[in-house]
Design an enzyme around this catalytic site. Structure first.
Site, PDB file in Angstrom:
ATOM      1  N   GLU A 173      51.615  -9.593 -42.016  1.00 32.58           N
ATOM      2  CA  GLU A 173      52.624  -8.719 -41.399  1.00 32.58           C
ATOM      3  C   GLU A 173      52.093  -8.162 -40.083  1.00 32.58           C
ATOM      4  OE1 GLU A 173      54.552  -5.735 -43.896  1.00 32.58           O
ATOM      5  OE2 GLU A 173      53.836  -6.754 -45.677  1.00 32.58           O
ATOM      6  N   ASN A 209      51.978  -1.077 -40.245  1.00 26.02           N
ATOM      7  CA  ASN A 209      52.701  -1.985 -39.334  1.00 26.02           C
ATOM      8  C   ASN A 209      52.948  -1.315 -37.992  1.00 26.02           C
ATOM      9  OD1 ASN A 209      53.520  -4.743 -40.419  1.00 26.02           O
ATOM     10  ND2 ASN A 209      53.928  -3.425 -42.178  1.00 26.02           N
ATOM     11  N   ASP A 232      68.445  -6.926 -46.422  1.00 24.00           N
ATOM     12  CA  ASP A 232      67.390  -7.946 -46.307  1.00 24.00           C
ATOM     13  C   ASP A 232      67.984  -9.347 -46.119  1.00 24.00           C
ATOM     14  OD1 ASP A 232      65.391  -5.993 -46.623  1.00 24.00           O
ATOM     15  OD2 ASP A 232      65.447  -6.187 -48.800  1.00 24.00           O
ATOM     16  N   ARG A 246      64.737   3.430 -46.320  1.00 17.52           N
ATOM     17  CA  ARG A 246      66.093   3.908 -46.586  1.00 17.52           C
ATOM     18  C   ARG A 246      67.068   2.773 -46.317  1.00 17.52           C
ATOM     19  NH1 ARG A 246      66.806   7.861 -49.615  1.00 17.52           N
ATOM     20  NH2 ARG A 246      68.870   8.187 -48.761  1.00 17.52           N
ATOM     21  N   ILE A 247      68.062   2.651 -47.174  1.00 15.41           N
ATOM     22  CA  ILE A 247      69.143   1.703 -46.915  1.00 15.41           C
ATOM     23  C   ILE A 247      70.038   2.305 -45.849  1.00 15.41           C
ATOM     24  CG2 ILE A 247      71.191   0.628 -47.916  1.00 15.41           C
ATOM     25  CD1 ILE A 247      69.609   0.420 -50.546  1.00 15.41           C
ATOM     26  N   GLY A 277      52.368   3.553 -42.384  1.00 22.22           N
ATOM     27  CA  GLY A 277      52.463   3.220 -40.964  1.00 22.22           C
ATOM     28  C   GLY A 277      51.489   2.179 -40.463  1.00 22.22           C
ATOM     29  N   HIS A 304      59.954  -7.617 -43.763  1.00 22.22           N
ATOM     30  CA  HIS A 304      60.126  -7.540 -45.219  1.00 22.22           C
ATOM     31  C   HIS A 304      58.998  -8.341 -45.882  1.00 22.22           C
ATOM     32  CE1 HIS A 304      62.239  -7.124 -49.010  1.00 22.22           C
ATOM     33  NE2 HIS A 304      61.929  -8.386 -49.246  1.00 22.22           N
TER      34      HIS A 304
HETATM   35  C1  GRF Z   1      55.047  -3.140 -45.672  1.00 21.59           C
HETATM   36  O1  GRF Z   1      54.613  -4.083 -46.606  1.00 21.59           O
HETATM   37  C2  GRF Z   1      56.453  -3.436 -45.229  1.00 21.59           C
HETATM   38  O2  GRF Z   1      56.718  -4.774 -45.070  1.00 21.59           O
HETATM   39  C3  GRF Z   1      57.204  -2.877 -46.419  1.00 21.59           C
HETATM   40  O3  GRF Z   1      56.559  -1.670 -46.725  1.00 21.59           O
HETATM   41  C4  GRF Z   1      55.203  -1.759 -46.319  1.00 21.59           C
HETATM   42  C5  GRF Z   1      54.967  -0.667 -45.343  1.00 21.59           C
HETATM   43  O4  GRF Z   1      53.615  -0.542 -45.010  1.00 21.59           O
HETATM   44  N1  GRF Z   1      58.607  -2.782 -46.185  1.00 21.59           N
HETATM   45  P1  GRF Z   1      53.179   0.281 -43.735  1.00 21.59           P
HETATM   46  O5  GRF Z   1      53.840   1.648 -43.825  1.00 21.59           O
HETATM   47  O6  GRF Z   1      53.598  -0.467 -42.508  1.00 21.59           O
HETATM   48  O7  GRF Z   1      51.683   0.403 -43.854  1.00 21.59           O
END
Ligand code: GRF
Length: 211
Positions: A170, A14, A141, A87-88, A12, A105
């Site tokens: 990110e 992001n 994606d 999850r897709i 988590g 991504h």
């Molecule tokens: C990030 O690199 C995101 O882009 C990828 O999985 C990772 C998740 O990290 N899809 P977090 O859970 O946000 O720390």
């Protein structure tokens, strides 16, 4: 005030960067497909509503996505942000939220879709790597690109060092794009991302100074 929901599966970080950004909207809920996702506790500690819907409890992807969609709709969001949601999603789910569903991504799409993107980048020998925020469409994606941030691949990089460099980008990029959306500046139209009515979106590339 606009409302947004964040979907996670794990750490988590992001999600944390989105919550910390003081976006012009309310985070109505953080939802995970895993009850043990560390991000759920972080969100709850900030007073954000959380929910876990375990995908293993459903007979099919369609059934899980229906339950997930119902939980999301309860919060009547303007925007749904996938943030490390692993999850897709079915076409039906994606279509239901199309135009208000974003993903981050960890690669410069269309290079390296799927998982293990940093290992893919190292194996390919690319000199530039990075992350992409895109509208989600049924193509995995493969939805319209909104913004990207690039980082150099350095000699001696391994998956962990490269992932760390990308993750820092990110955390800067996703809140920026979410803000554009919540300010009503970002739209999906005719299969493309438009920022302030323009395409390609101005300001939607962040490149490192020394590459
Ligand atoms: C990030 O690199 C995101 O882009 C990828 O999985 C990772 C998740 O990290 N899809 P977090 O859970 O946000 O720390």
């Amino acid at each position: 005030m606009k409302r947004y929901v964040i979907l996670i599966s794990g750490r988590g970080s992001n999600m944390e960067s989105l919550l910390a950004a003081a976006l012009p909207g309310q985070c109505a809920a953080v939802i995970s497909n895993k009850a043990e996702a560390a991000g759920l506790a972080l969100a709850a500690a900030q007073g954000v509503a959380t929910a876990a819907i375990d995908h293993r409890g459903f007979a099919s992807r369609e059934d899980f996505d229906a339950a997930l969609a119902a939980e999301i709709e309860r919060h009547t969001p303007d925007l749904v942000l996938l943030a490390g949601f692993m999850r897709i999603l079915t076409d039906g789910f994606v279509r239901r939220f199309e135009g208000r569903l974003l993903n981050i991504h960890p690669s410069l799409l269309p290079l390296f879709p799927g998982v293990k993107t940093h290992a893919q980048a190292l194996a390919a020998g690319v000199r530039l790597h990075g992350c992409t925020v895109h509208f989600v469409t049924p193509a995995l994606d493969g939805g319209p690109i909104i913004a990207q941030a690039a980082v150099p691949v350095q000699a001696g990089d391994d998956e962990a060092s490269l992932a760390e460099r990308v993750l820092a980008e990110e955390h800067a990029l996703y809140p920026r794009v979410a803000r554009w959306f919540l300010e009503g500046r970002l739209h999906l139209a005719e299969g493309r991302a438009h920022l302030d009515g323009e395409r390609p979106a101005r300001g939607a590339l962040h490149a490192p100074a020394a590459v």
